[in-house]
Design an enzyme around this catalytic site. Sequence first.
Site, PDB file in Angstrom:
ATOM      1  N   SER A  43      51.780  49.709  47.415  1.00 47.60           N
ATOM      2  CA  SER A  43      51.715  48.559  48.312  1.00 47.60           C
ATOM      3  C   SER A  43      52.083  49.044  49.705  1.00 47.60           C
ATOM      4  CB  SER A  43      52.689  47.457  47.868  1.00 47.60           C
ATOM      5  OG  SER A  43      52.310  46.918  46.619  1.00 47.60           O
ATOM      6  N   HIS A  49      44.821  40.338  51.868  1.00 45.56           N
ATOM      7  CA  HIS A  49      46.040  39.972  51.124  1.00 45.56           C
ATOM      8  C   HIS A  49      46.264  40.880  49.929  1.00 45.56           C
ATOM      9  CE1 HIS A  49      43.412  38.238  48.155  1.00 45.56           C
ATOM     10  NE2 HIS A  49      44.333  37.499  47.571  1.00 45.56           N
ATOM     11  N   CYS A  65      49.997  29.997  47.504  1.00 39.43           N
ATOM     12  CA  CYS A  65      50.077  31.298  46.846  1.00 39.43           C
ATOM     13  C   CYS A  65      50.412  32.347  47.900  1.00 39.43           C
ATOM     14  CB  CYS A  65      48.746  31.631  46.174  1.00 39.43           C
ATOM     15  SG  CYS A  65      48.732  33.235  45.347  1.00 39.43           S
ATOM     16  N   HIS A  98      48.982  37.073  39.555  1.00 42.42           N
ATOM     17  CA  HIS A  98      50.391  36.904  39.923  1.00 42.42           C
ATOM     18  C   HIS A  98      51.262  37.919  39.191  1.00 42.42           C
ATOM     19  CE1 HIS A  98      49.603  32.413  41.074  1.00 42.42           C
ATOM     20  NE2 HIS A  98      49.066  33.276  41.924  1.00 42.42           N
ATOM     21  N   HIS A 122      54.762  37.715  43.649  1.00 44.20           N
ATOM     22  CA  HIS A 122      53.472  37.126  44.016  1.00 44.20           C
ATOM     23  C   HIS A 122      53.200  35.931  43.106  1.00 44.20           C
ATOM     24  CE1 HIS A 122      48.782  37.530  44.032  1.00 44.20           C
ATOM     25  NE2 HIS A 122      49.190  36.533  44.795  1.00 44.20           N
TER      26      HIS A 122
END
EC number: 6.5.1.8
Length: 378
Positions: free
Chosen positions: A277, A294, A77, A137, A168
Amino acid sequence: MGNCIRTLSERVNLITSDNLWIEGTAIQQLETTARLTGMVRVSGMPDLHPGRGYPVGAAFFSENVIYPALVGNDIGCGMALWQTDIRAGKLNLDKLERRLGSIDGPLDNSWAEDVKAFSLSRTGHEASLGTIGGGNHFAELQAIDTVHDETLVASLGLDRKTLLLLVHSGSRGYGESVLRRHVEVFGHAGLDPKSPEGLEYLALHDQGLRYAEANRQLIARRLLANLRAKGCQVLDINHNLVSSATLDGVQGWLHRKGATPADVGPVIIPGSRGSYSWLVKPIPSAISLFSLAHGAGRKWLRTECRDRLSNRFSFDQLKRTSLGSRVICEDKALMYEEAPEAYKDIDSIIETLQGASLVTVIARLKPVLTYKRRGCCP
């Protein structure tokens, strides 16, 4: 630096600050993991939160033993960032949303050559290639909002006049099947990495990494094709993996469970949908086991989200964010579970990493359009 790095015990530290709340259960899981056989050091990231027996947002260094359960069921992932040629100015979000379409179903035969180019072994999970999956995700079109390091932005080939695409996702059902296979035979016990069983797991694990990386590429290409746009990959990083490493002269194994590598160059640390982000340059450090947060990290359990938010926001209201971006998701439960309010403040995560001298900021990225799910996942 010391104010943001707290020593919890001889083997455990936590990257945190007074501005962050970290659940006691997550810290307890961190300390429990440090007592596993062969465990040398454990480091919790600012986005640390409880997982299924093991904390998410942490790195673990062991000697002579590997723990598949620490890697978890989503091997590989991670995040891939693409530069697109979609102009950032005067965006028509209605048109963009229509063009984006759906990528929930399997790839059709027109993608056969693209898939073949990755030379993946057959896993029985080919139908999920090119699909995002559930949970946290997503794929997100982003605009460069603020640049802190013009030189690094230029060196990465990023253009402020065009949008970026962040993907993601991971190895989907394949990674889950690898963990299930291990647990059925060994439970949560570790493996000698040199044993036949250890070597077999590592081979399956490495295949999972390749599968996850191919999946992110196929997701990006699929979305770009729908948008009639072009793009190129800028970076790709894995958050869930185990790899050989050396720490203070000791040869061992570094496990990351929801932790960004700090030894692979620039990385992206996303907020939840509806928040910024951050593109950062890591400052590798043994203190954090060469790892970083993360993402923002969960603040609420998934089971709590609908009760907490349904009286405040309708389903349709959650499709619009405070930053003016949109969210594509037709799964009501998932929409509430992944609401921005369910996550910690990403700015505090980045400030903590800066305070610990673990990153320098390159740029801040603003969400434009986030894709979660239009229908059912294969």
